[in-house]
Design a protein around this motif. Structure first.
Motif, PDB file in Angstrom:
ATOM      1  N   LEU A  22       0.822  -1.213   0.000  1.00  0.00           N
ATOM      2  CA  LEU A  22       0.000   0.000   0.000  1.00  0.00           C
ATOM      3  C   LEU A  22       0.856   1.263   0.000  1.00  0.00           C
ATOM      4  CD1 LEU A  22      -2.651  -1.157   2.617  1.00  0.00           C
ATOM      5  CD2 LEU A  22      -2.930  -1.040   0.143  1.00  0.00           C
ATOM      6  N   THR A  23       2.151   1.095   0.161  1.00  0.00           N
ATOM      7  CA  THR A  23       3.075   2.228   0.167  1.00  0.00           C
ATOM      8  C   THR A  23       4.234   1.903  -0.768  1.00  0.00           C
ATOM      9  OG1 THR A  23       4.094   1.285   2.160  1.00  0.00           O
ATOM     10  CG2 THR A  23       2.502   3.049   2.471  1.00  0.00           C
ATOM     11  N   PHE A  71       2.325   8.699  -5.214  1.00  0.00           N
ATOM     12  CA  PHE A  71       2.456   9.883  -4.366  1.00  0.00           C
ATOM     13  C   PHE A  71       2.877   9.547  -2.941  1.00  0.00           C
ATOM     14  CE2 PHE A  71      -2.043   8.697  -4.479  1.00  0.00           C
ATOM     15  CZ  PHE A  71      -2.331   8.522  -3.135  1.00  0.00           C
ATOM     16  N   THR A  72       2.833   8.264  -2.567  1.00  0.00           N
ATOM     17  CA  THR A  72       3.300   7.909  -1.217  1.00  0.00           C
ATOM     18  C   THR A  72       4.817   7.960  -1.116  1.00  0.00           C
ATOM     19  OG1 THR A  72       3.399   5.525  -1.709  1.00  0.00           O
ATOM     20  CG2 THR A  72       1.315   6.383  -0.856  1.00  0.00           C
ATOM     21  N   ARG A  73       5.517   8.274  -2.189  1.00  0.00           N
ATOM     22  CA  ARG A  73       6.975   8.303  -2.155  1.00  0.00           C
ATOM     23  C   ARG A  73       7.538   9.479  -1.364  1.00  0.00           C
ATOM     24  NH1 ARG A  73      10.039   5.245  -4.788  1.00  0.00           N
ATOM     25  NH2 ARG A  73      11.647   6.836  -4.977  1.00  0.00           N
ATOM     26  N   HIS A  74       6.736  10.497  -1.097  1.00  0.00           N
ATOM     27  CA  HIS A  74       7.317  11.694  -0.477  1.00  0.00           C
ATOM     28  C   HIS A  74       6.756  12.024   0.899  1.00  0.00           C
ATOM     29  CE1 HIS A  74       3.690  14.009  -1.347  1.00  0.00           C
ATOM     30  NE2 HIS A  74       3.693  13.472  -2.550  1.00  0.00           N
ATOM     31  N   GLY A  90       7.420   7.633   2.987  1.00  0.00           N
ATOM     32  CA  GLY A  90       8.063   8.062   1.756  1.00  0.00           C
ATOM     33  C   GLY A  90       9.533   7.709   1.633  1.00  0.00           C
ATOM     34  N   PRO A  91       9.920   6.878   0.662  1.00  0.00           N
ATOM     35  CA  PRO A  91      11.336   6.596   0.452  1.00  0.00           C
ATOM     36  C   PRO A  91      12.120   7.793  -0.077  1.00  0.00           C
ATOM     37  CG  PRO A  91      10.012   5.529  -1.243  1.00  0.00           C
ATOM     38  CD  PRO A  91       9.057   6.086  -0.232  1.00  0.00           C
ATOM     39  N   GLU A  92      11.414   8.837  -0.538  1.00  0.00           N
ATOM     40  CA  GLU A  92      12.092  10.059  -0.976  1.00  0.00           C
ATOM     41  C   GLU A  92      12.198  11.093   0.144  1.00  0.00           C
ATOM     42  OE1 GLU A  92      10.526  11.824  -4.506  1.00  0.00           O
ATOM     43  OE2 GLU A  92      10.578   9.966  -5.663  1.00  0.00           O
ATOM     44  N   ASN A  93      11.708  10.776   1.336  1.00  0.00           N
ATOM     45  CA  ASN A  93      11.676  11.741   2.437  1.00  0.00           C
ATOM     46  C   ASN A  93      12.607  11.273   3.549  1.00  0.00           C
ATOM     47  OD1 ASN A  93      11.000  13.461   4.586  1.00  0.00           O
ATOM     48  ND2 ASN A  93       8.903  13.666   3.871  1.00  0.00           N
ATOM     49  N   ALA A  94      13.651  12.048   3.822  1.00  0.00           N
ATOM     50  CA  ALA A  94      14.681  11.632   4.772  1.00  0.00           C
ATOM     51  C   ALA A  94      14.193  11.600   6.218  1.00  0.00           C
ATOM     52  CB  ALA A  94      15.904  12.544   4.660  1.00  0.00           C
ATOM     53  N   ILE A  95      13.069  12.263   6.530  1.00  0.00           N
ATOM     54  CA  ILE A  95      12.581  12.200   7.907  1.00  0.00           C
ATOM     55  C   ILE A  95      11.611  11.042   8.113  1.00  0.00           C
ATOM     56  CG2 ILE A  95      12.882  14.686   8.207  1.00  0.00           C
ATOM     57  CD1 ILE A  95       9.806  14.922   8.206  1.00  0.00           C
ATOM     58  N   ALA A  96      11.224  10.346   7.021  1.00  0.00           N
ATOM     59  CA  ALA A  96      10.356   9.166   7.138  1.00  0.00           C
ATOM     60  C   ALA A  96      11.191   7.975   7.581  1.00  0.00           C
ATOM     61  CB  ALA A  96       9.699   8.871   5.797  1.00  0.00           C
ATOM     62  N   PRO A  97      10.653   7.096   8.470  1.00  0.00           N
ATOM     63  CA  PRO A  97      11.471   5.975   8.959  1.00  0.00           C
ATOM     64  C   PRO A  97      12.097   5.091   7.875  1.00  0.00           C
ATOM     65  CG  PRO A  97       9.499   6.243  10.302  1.00  0.00           C
ATOM     66  CD  PRO A  97       9.377   7.218   9.153  1.00  0.00           C
ATOM     67  N   PRO A  98      11.469   4.668   6.768  1.00  0.00           N
ATOM     68  CA  PRO A  98      10.058   4.772   6.419  1.00  0.00           C
ATOM     69  C   PRO A  98       9.272   3.540   6.873  1.00  0.00           C
ATOM     70  CG  PRO A  98      11.303   4.009   4.515  1.00  0.00           C
ATOM     71  CD  PRO A  98      12.293   4.155   5.645  1.00  0.00           C
ATOM     72  N   LEU A 124       3.682  -0.341   4.548  1.00  0.00           N
ATOM     73  CA  LEU A 124       2.399  -0.943   4.913  1.00  0.00           C
ATOM     74  C   LEU A 124       1.901  -1.870   3.818  1.00  0.00           C
ATOM     75  CD1 LEU A 124       0.714   2.252   6.382  1.00  0.00           C
ATOM     76  CD2 LEU A 124       1.360   0.225   7.700  1.00  0.00           C
ATOM     77  N   THR A 125       1.320  -2.992   4.242  1.00  0.00           N
ATOM     78  CA  THR A 125       0.731  -3.942   3.302  1.00  0.00           C
ATOM     79  C   THR A 125      -0.713  -4.220   3.696  1.00  0.00           C
ATOM     80  OG1 THR A 125       1.557  -5.831   4.580  1.00  0.00           O
ATOM     81  CG2 THR A 125       2.923  -5.060   2.761  1.00  0.00           C
TER      82      THR A 125
END
Length: 205
Positions: A7-8, A75-78, A83-91, A94-95
């Motif tokens: 889902l992400t 759009f979940t990339r950020h 978001g794998p493009e967002n450095a503050i995301a753990p990331p 989710l499934t």
């Protein structure tokens, strides 16, 4: 056994995802080093500023970048949770589960610390708010958060696998009720109940 649907967005091993993963490592390493470190922090600051200058030089205008973020299907990339493009995301990845819920497992480190050795309560709220929202998308009736009620059962540990789950439990017109939890070692650390408001009523089938 069939794999659970994602889902992400899953992180890639190259490109911006690899650069963001390196940035996450820098954030963690800076916290581990701290102000009493023997590392040459002024030189490191110059190097990091040089990297930021290079990125800014090659970046599109902010408004154009925001359009690009939301125009793509992935759009979940950020976002700041998955978001794998967002450095503050753990990331958090989710499934979808067969029972209609969503689930993800992650381990949080020093950047997410509140009480010593434990996750900041606001980070738990961020994870659950987002997971509940993804559960609503999974159920086919997404909405915006109107209320989020959290109960902190016990401290949530750092450096250990955490299981995040969420499920849409009821919908009445535009009002959506969703629940979720964060667990460690099989025990609930934080539970959540959310009220979401759908932008549109679902079309009759």
């Amino acid at each position: 056994m069939t794999a659970a649907p994602d889902l992400t967005s899953a992180p890639r091993e190259d490109g911006v995802d690899a650069a963001v993963a390196a940035a996450r490592r820098v954030i963690e390493s800076l916290l581990r080093a701290g102000g009493s470190s023997t590392a040459e922090m002024d030189r490191i600051a110059d190097q990091l500023n040089s990297v930021a200058d290079h990125l800014d030089e090659h970046a599109p205008e902010r408004d154009q970048r925001m359009v690009d973020m939301w125009a793509r299907e992935d759009f979940t990339r950020h976002d700041p949770v998955t978001g794998p493009e967002n450095a503050i995301a753990p990331p958090l990845h989710l499934t979808a589960r067969a029972d209609g819920s969503v689930r993800g497992v992650l381990t949080l480190g020093l950047p997410y610390q509140g009480p010593p050795g434990h996750v900041h309560g606001g980070i738990s709220a961020l994870l659950l708010d987002h997971a509940l929202g993804v559960a609503n998308h999974r159920a086919g009736l997404p909405g915006m958060t109107a209320e989020l009620t959290l109960r902190y059962h016990r401290p949530t540990p750092l450096f250990e696998p955490l299981t995040v789950t969420a499920r849409q439990v009821a919908a009445d017109g535009r009002k959506i009720r969703t629940t979720g939890a964060i667990e460690a070692r099989g025990e609930v650390c934080v539970s959540a109940e959310g009220l979401f408001i759908a932008k549109y009523l679902p079309r009759p089938r």
